[in-house]
Design an enzyme around this catalytic site. Structure first.
Site, short mmCIF file in Angstrom:
data_model
loop_
_atom_site.label_atom_id
_atom_site.label_comp_id
_atom_site.label_asym_id
_atom_site.label_seq_id
_atom_site.Cartn_x
_atom_site.Cartn_y
_atom_site.Cartn_z
N THR A 66 0.83 -1.21 0.00
CA THR A 66 0.00 0.00 0.00
C THR A 66 0.86 1.26 0.00
O THR A 66 0.38 2.33 -0.38
CB THR A 66 -0.92 0.04 1.24
OG1 THR A 66 -0.14 -0.32 2.38
CG2 THR A 66 -2.08 -0.92 1.11
N GLY A 90 17.47 -10.83 3.64
CA GLY A 90 16.58 -11.32 2.58
C GLY A 90 15.36 -12.06 3.11
O GLY A 90 14.83 -12.94 2.44
N SER A 127 13.42 -6.35 6.16
CA SER A 127 14.06 -5.10 5.76
C SER A 127 15.49 -4.94 6.23
O SER A 127 15.87 -3.88 6.74
CB SER A 127 13.23 -3.91 6.25
OG SER A 127 12.04 -3.88 5.54
N GLY A 178 12.54 -10.46 4.35
CA GLY A 178 11.35 -9.61 4.39
C GLY A 178 11.26 -8.77 5.66
O GLY A 178 10.24 -8.14 5.92
N ASP A 210 9.72 0.81 4.79
CA ASP A 210 10.80 0.12 5.49
C ASP A 210 11.76 1.11 6.14
O ASP A 210 12.13 0.97 7.31
CB ASP A 210 11.57 -0.78 4.51
CG ASP A 210 10.67 -1.77 3.82
OD1 ASP A 210 9.51 -1.93 4.24
OD2 ASP A 210 11.13 -2.39 2.84
C1 GLA Z 1 9.04 -3.94 0.31
C2 GLA Z 1 9.19 -2.46 -0.01
C3 GLA Z 1 8.19 -1.63 0.79
C4 GLA Z 1 6.78 -2.17 0.64
C5 GLA Z 1 6.74 -3.67 0.87
C6 GLA Z 1 5.39 -4.27 0.56
O1 GLA Z 1 9.39 -4.21 1.63
O2 GLA Z 1 10.50 -2.02 0.28
O3 GLA Z 1 8.28 -0.27 0.42
O4 GLA Z 1 6.26 -1.83 -0.61
O5 GLA Z 1 7.70 -4.36 0.09
O6 GLA Z 1 4.43 -3.78 1.45
#
Ligand code: GLA
Length: 391
Positions: free
Chosen positions: A36, A121, A125, A123, A171
């Site tokens: 989003t 890696g 961040s 998810g 992130d």
């Molecule tokens: C990655 C991107 C974020 C966001 C997510 C999905 O983490 O870096 O900016 O778009 O995917 O919500």
């Protein structure tokens, strides 16, 4: 030995002197509001207690030297000629230095050793933590007058321009703006935000790392960004006030379903529904209705899997297992997609059994050793120690 001590000792071992500064960078989770952010909607992330520590000192030269302790790799950068190289991790750091130069900040050489316990890696961040951590190093080392939001934006620009990933702001913002025991309700259009107490009653957040990261992730991310824009371009012909999917209602979308290619419709439908779910999730959290919050997470997974099509068989397995496990309020894939972690709301008295059972089941199904983390919301990225030789 703490992580901070480990990295500080590593610095001494690598560079032969004490560090001047230690910065602790946080990873992040996102409760709900996935994909989003680049549609100018809302997200609900928190900085978490999974960290990358940077130990740093100036070196009196025009080069920066970097030591990545977890993977035992080094890199060097000439400050008078910042170019991307073939080590992705190093590019995340180089890009930040380039952004500061673009702002007119004059940098001097320094040495950095970094590492921690934030899985790469997965998810959560790690790349944003690297960027925001590096930016916080530069701010502290060179006394740069830059606020936290500006750091988040600078890091996002670096991702766009130096790494070539058209990511949203979530992130980087979460990594630096996080607060202990709070989640951030962030309006990605205006960057206005508030904090909601992260009270989960009898539940805890458990992350399950699938340890897979499908190569589709980066190209498909860019494709999703474009598909959302394509939807906006079509809908704007009917509603000139629409700037992003944030402005689109479910009703408007349904009314023009036939005008949108099927795939574009599915992507848009997911995003518009997700924005709405997020607002309901905030109410549920404020009322400590964790079962309802969990149901909304489950719906998000369904949307990410079937409409946005960013899940993966491993994640679908983990999420299915969790959703049918007694004591789990909700479960979904988290982050950009195609691998990484699932986020699970698990009743406290079921956490240990859940972890043991899901890791077993995953091993049996995919022959991969998953990992579980119980995470907490913490203060975001910041210097934690001036160390020897500063101020
Ligand atoms: C990655 C991107 C974020 C966001 C997510 C999905 O983490 O870096 O900016 O778009 O995917 O919500």
């Amino acid at each position: 030995m703490t992580l901070e001590e480990r990295i500080s000792d590593t610095f001494v071992g690598k560079f032969g002197r004490e560090s001047e500064l230690i910065v602790r960078a946080s990873g992040r989770i996102n409760i709900i509001g996935e994909h989003t952010d680049y549609n100018e909607g809302f997200v609900l992330p928190a900085a978490i207690d999974k960290y990358i520590y940077f130990a740093v000192a100036k070196n009196g030269r025009r080069i920066c030297r970097f030591w990545a302790d977890d993977i035992e790799e080094s890199a060097e950068l000439d400050l008078d000629n910042i170019q991307s190289g073939d080590q992705l991790w190093a590019n995340y750091l180089f890009g930040i230095l380039q952004q500061f130069q673009k702002l007119g900040v004059s940098l001097e050489g320094f040495d950095v050793a970094f590492g921690g316990n934030l899985p790469i890696g997965s998810g959560m961040s790690s790349s944003a933590a690297m960027e925001v951590g590096m930016a916080s190093v530069v701010k502290a080392l060179f006394s740069v007058d830059i606020g936290k939001k500006e750091i988040a934006l600078l890091a996002q620009r670096s991702s766009h321009q130096f790494i070539g990933v058209p990511c949203g702001i979530m992130d980087q913002f979460a990594s630096i703006m996080g607060q202990k025991d709070q989640v951030i309700r962030l309006d990605c259009r205006t960057l206005s935000h508030d904090y909601i107490p992260f009270h989960l009653g009898d539940y805890r957040v458990v992350m399950i790392n699938s340890k897979v990261s499908h190569s589709l992730a980066s190209s498909e991310y860019g494709t999703r960004v474009k598909e959302c824009r394509a939807g906006v371009d079509i809908l704007r012909q009917y509603y000139p006030g629409i700037v992003s999917l944030r402005d689109v209602s479910l009703q408007q979308l349904e009314q023009h379903r036939a005008d949108l290619p099927d795939v574009v419709y599915k992507r848009c439908h997911y995003v518009v529904a997700e924005n709405d779910r997020l607002l309901r999730a905030c109410d549920a959290l404020e009322e400590e209705d964790i079962e309802l919050l969990g149901t909304l997470l489950n719906q998000t997974h369904e949307g990410l899997r079937d409409e946005y099509e960013v899940s993966a068989p491993e994640l679908d397995f983990l999420v299915d297992f969790a959703q049918t496990y007694g004591g789990v309020a909700g479960s979904r894939i988290m982050g950009g997609g195609f691998g990484g972690c699932s986020i699970n709301l698990v009743r406290k008295d079921r956490v240990d059994a859940f972890i043991a059972d899901i890791i077993d089941a995953y091993r049996n199904a995919f022959n991969v050793e998953g990992e579980a983390y119980k995470v907490a919301a913490v203060d975001g990225t910041r210097p934690v120690s001036p160390g020897v030789g500063i101020g």
